[in-house]
Design an enzyme around this catalytic site. Structure first.
Site, PDB file in Angstrom:
ATOM      1  N   LYS A 278       0.620  -1.140  -0.088  1.00 46.54           N
ATOM      2  CA  LYS A 278      -0.042   0.346  -0.282  1.00 46.54           C
ATOM      3  C   LYS A 278       1.556   1.080   0.260  1.00 46.54           C
ATOM      4  O   LYS A 278       2.084   1.252   0.186  1.00 46.54           O
ATOM      5  CB  LYS A 278      -1.106   0.019   1.069  1.00 46.54           C
ATOM      6  CG  LYS A 278      -1.579  -1.004   1.029  1.00 46.54           C
ATOM      7  CD  LYS A 278      -3.036  -0.888   2.341  1.00 46.54           C
ATOM      8  CE  LYS A 278      -3.661  -2.202   2.823  1.00 46.54           C
ATOM      9  NZ  LYS A 278      -4.833  -1.425   1.687  1.00 46.54           N
ATOM     10  N   ARG A 352     -10.341 -11.821   1.603  1.00 45.40           N
ATOM     11  CA  ARG A 352     -10.762 -12.558   1.148  1.00 45.40           C
ATOM     12  C   ARG A 352     -10.531 -13.678   0.286  1.00 45.40           C
ATOM     13  O   ARG A 352     -11.408 -14.824   0.777  1.00 45.40           O
ATOM     14  CB  ARG A 352     -11.379 -11.706  -0.732  1.00 45.40           C
ATOM     15  CG  ARG A 352     -10.692 -11.938  -1.732  1.00 45.40           C
ATOM     16  CD  ARG A 352     -10.549 -11.723  -2.641  1.00 45.40           C
ATOM     17  NE  ARG A 352     -10.947  -9.617  -2.522  1.00 45.40           N
ATOM     18  CZ  ARG A 352     -11.460  -9.010  -3.307  1.00 45.40           C
ATOM     19  NH1 ARG A 352     -11.619  -8.882  -4.901  1.00 45.40           N
ATOM     20  NH2 ARG A 352     -11.275  -7.386  -3.305  1.00 45.40           N
TER      21      ARG A 352
HETATM   22  N1  BES Z   1      -8.388  -4.154   4.073  1.00 48.12           N
HETATM   23  C1  BES Z   1      -8.067  -3.763   2.772  1.00 48.12           C
HETATM   24  C2  BES Z   1      -9.472  -2.636   2.595  1.00 48.12           C
HETATM   25  C3  BES Z   1      -9.736  -1.720   3.512  1.00 48.12           C
HETATM   26  C4  BES Z   1     -10.066  -0.209   2.550  1.00 48.12           C
HETATM   27  C5  BES Z   1     -10.224  -1.320   4.157  1.00 48.12           C
HETATM   28  C6  BES Z   1      -9.506   0.702   3.163  1.00 48.12           C
HETATM   29  C7  BES Z   1     -10.650  -0.542   5.127  1.00 48.12           C
HETATM   30  C8  BES Z   1     -10.535   0.901   4.119  1.00 48.12           C
HETATM   31  C9  BES Z   1      -8.092  -4.192   1.787  1.00 48.12           C
HETATM   32  O1  BES Z   1      -7.207  -5.733   2.242  1.00 48.12           O
HETATM   33  C10 BES Z   1      -7.753  -4.196   0.706  1.00 48.12           C
HETATM   34  O2  BES Z   1      -6.187  -3.575   0.323  1.00 48.12           O
HETATM   35  N2  BES Z   1      -8.397  -4.469  -0.467  1.00 48.12           N
HETATM   36  C11 BES Z   1      -8.159  -3.889  -2.175  1.00 48.12           C
HETATM   37  C12 BES Z   1      -8.654  -4.316  -3.092  1.00 48.12           C
HETATM   38  C13 BES Z   1      -7.971  -4.033  -3.853  1.00 48.12           C
HETATM   39  C14 BES Z   1      -6.495  -4.978  -4.345  1.00 48.12           C
HETATM   40  C15 BES Z   1      -9.074  -4.942  -5.290  1.00 48.12           C
HETATM   41  C16 BES Z   1      -8.511  -2.237  -1.530  1.00 48.12           C
HETATM   42  O3  BES Z   1      -9.479  -2.340  -1.509  1.00 48.12           O
HETATM   43  O4  BES Z   1      -7.812  -1.439  -2.185  1.00 48.12           O
HETATM   44 MN    MN Z   2      -5.397  -5.460   1.605  1.00 46.91          MN
END
Ligand code: BES
Ligand code: MN
Ligand code: ZN
Length: 498
Positions: A278, A352
């Site tokens: 991230k 997931r």
């Molecule tokens: N934990 C995150 C989702 C999230 C983002 C929760 C912001 C709370 C606030 C999840 O694991 C994630 O990183 N999801 C990705 C999915 C994408 C790679 C398809 C996302 O939302 O960017």
């Molecule tokens: Mn994630």
């Protein structure tokens, strides 16, 4: 916090502050009328001077009452003189409690349960007072040298007539249980990732099991998960020095053979994204990626305290998601517990991967329904903001039940479609399915992925990415969706017994 019921006449009560409602156009609530009489028209005079118009959420603190034993009165505006909506009622309660965070106020008596709220009884209003007040005075101080909290309130009494005692008593028990569940959920969400690890969450669950005799707790270790073939979950954990834990909570409050309700919560104690790392801004907040799991613990605690006549299973797959020499790589293909193969196109779509193996594990319970809750997608924030949780599922009755429970509990959800057309986006050239579906409809494609592992039971998914956490100045966990799930369970218990 000490919660109680007061049925004696108001003017005889001892406390640091009485909370009473007033409406617009100089209309007083019953308690305000009684106090006004007892104080030589003090309240009416304040309203006449224009210090309070009675609009919902306005407050005035009267801190000296001549010739009276009453210490203070907080007047709270309720809006037009008619039954309030559930939301407006909550707004007035919040305004009241927020204006009483003062060092001199330790005990309060709330006279707002008498206000008419559309379709809501004394039990609901009592419960709402306790939930809202408890939520507002919560502060995370464990890791500060100065443990002082803004609120010094220790004792909250609900004023009610003797005739409503049973209803208020029932609301008090439920309110306390739900408030305690929310506090646990918020506390775990606020704890940082270096302390709140999968092992720590497992220890919290074990401690709950030791406290409540009809709640049993079992922890699966990585070796157990390997035996079960949980290849998707274990692939995420492989990139972390913390070992994964799979928490199983089993509450037996219902009849012996009645099918359980299974709650599954994402317990990702820190989400760095893995190799698909991230960006730095806001990454600290990814410690709240275990809030689904924390809300399962909070809800199980509430259900246990309320002694609901239901069987409930809680499953919490716990792991970190870190970049590491042994972490998942884009392109890797995993074999999930179900046997389905998954191509990892983005290692940041790890939630997931935990949930799919937990869903497969849930099959062994022959569940009545399965509800999973997860901070699953940033896309949910884009679609719905921070107001409702996202709801998707394969069963209309279950989804409608959750929607109405959310309305009752002031903890709303909004349903998104889970149509076949979206499944296209998850096609993989090399495996049964890809773990991401491109940039369009991210919340929906995440749920589509999960749905492939939830074909054997009635299932709903709550995306709580926007609702489990508050950002900005007052950032911290919210305790949602503990009120929603507790309400759903209460409704189920009432329906089963009628
Ligand atoms: N934990 C995150 C989702 C999230 C983002 C929760 C912001 C709370 C606030 C999840 O694991 C994630 O990183 N999801 C990705 C999915 C994408 C790679 C398809 C996302 O939302 O960017
Ligand atoms: Mn994630
Ligand atoms: Zn995540």
């Amino acid at each position: 916090m000490d919660y109680s019921i007061e049925t004696a006449p108001l003017v005889e009560l001892q406390c640091d502050c009485l909370i009473v409602g007033v409406y617009e156009s100089l209309q007083l609530s019953h308690s305000a009328i009684a106090l006004n009489k007892n104080t030589n028209d003090l309240i009416i005079n304040i309203l006449k001077r224009g210090d309070l118009s009675g609009k919902n959420g306005e407050t005035v603190l009267i801190n000296a009452i001549p010739d009276s034993k009453i210490e203070r009165i907080l007047l709270v505006g309720l809006g037009e003189h008619k039954p309030l909506s559930g939301k407006d009622y909550k707004k007035a309660l919040l305004a009241a409690i927020n204006s009483l965070k003062k060092p001199q106020i330790k005990s309060i008596i709330c006279c707002l349960a008498e206000c008419d709220v559309t379709d809501r009884d004394w039990q609901w209003k009592t419960r709402q007072i306790i939930e809202v007040f408890n939520d507002a005075v919560y502060q995370f101080t464990q890791l500060k040298s100065d443990k002082e909290t803004e609120s010094k309130i220790e004792k909250i009494s609900i004023a009610a007539p003797e005739t409503e005692h049973n209803s208020v008593q029932a609301g008090l028990l439920q309110g306390k249980a739900i408030a305690e569940g929310m506090t646990l959920t918020k506390h775990l969400g606020d704890l940082p990732g270096n302390l709140c690890t999968p092992t720590f969450l497992a220890e919290q669950a074990i401690a709950l099991g030791q406290t409540y005799k009809n709640l049993s707790v079992k922890i699966l270790e990585e070796a157990d998960m390997a035996t079960l073939g949980m290849g998707a979950l274990l692939s995420v954990s492989r990139g972390s020095r913390q070992s994964a834990k799979f928490i199983i909570l089993d509450y037996q409050g219902g009849a012996n053979k009645s099918k359980p309700i299974v709650l599954i919560g994402k317990g990702l104690t820190f989400d760095a994204g893995g190799i698909s790392l991230k960006l730095p801004p806001g990454m600290d907040e990814m410690k709240y990626d275990m809030c689904g799991g924390a809300a399962v613990l909070g809800t199980m605690l509430a259900a246990t305290q309320m002694e609901l006549p239901l069987n409930i299973i809680g499953l919490i797959p716990c792991s970190e998601n870190m970049p590491d020499g042994d972490a998942n790589k884009p392109g890797d293909i995993l074999i999930s517990m179900s046997g389905k193969t998954i191509e990892v196109l983005n290692t940041d779509a790890e939630g997931r991967l935990l949930l799919c193996d937990a869903l497969t594990y849930a099959e062994r319970y022959n569940p009545e329904v399965v509800i999973d809750l997860a901070t699953l997608t940033g896309a949910c924030l884009v679609a719905l903001g921070r107001v409702p949780s996202g709801l998707l599922g394969n069963d209309d009755v279950l989804c409608n039940d959750l929607t109405s429970a959310g309305e009752t509990a002031n903890d709303s959800v909004w349903r998104l479609p889970l149509w076949e057309e979206y499944q296209e986006q998850l096609k993989s050239n090399f495996a049964d399915l890809a773990n991401v579906g491109g940039k369009d409809g991210g919340t929906i494609t995440a749920a589509c992925f999960l749905s492939k592992f939830a074909e054997k039971f009635r299932w709903a998914h709550l995306d709580i990415a926007g609702t489990a956490w508050r950002t900005g100045q007052t950032k911290g966990a919210t305790g949602r969706p503990v009120p929603l799930l507790s309400q759903y369970l209460i409704n189920r218990a009432n329906a089963d017994n009628s």
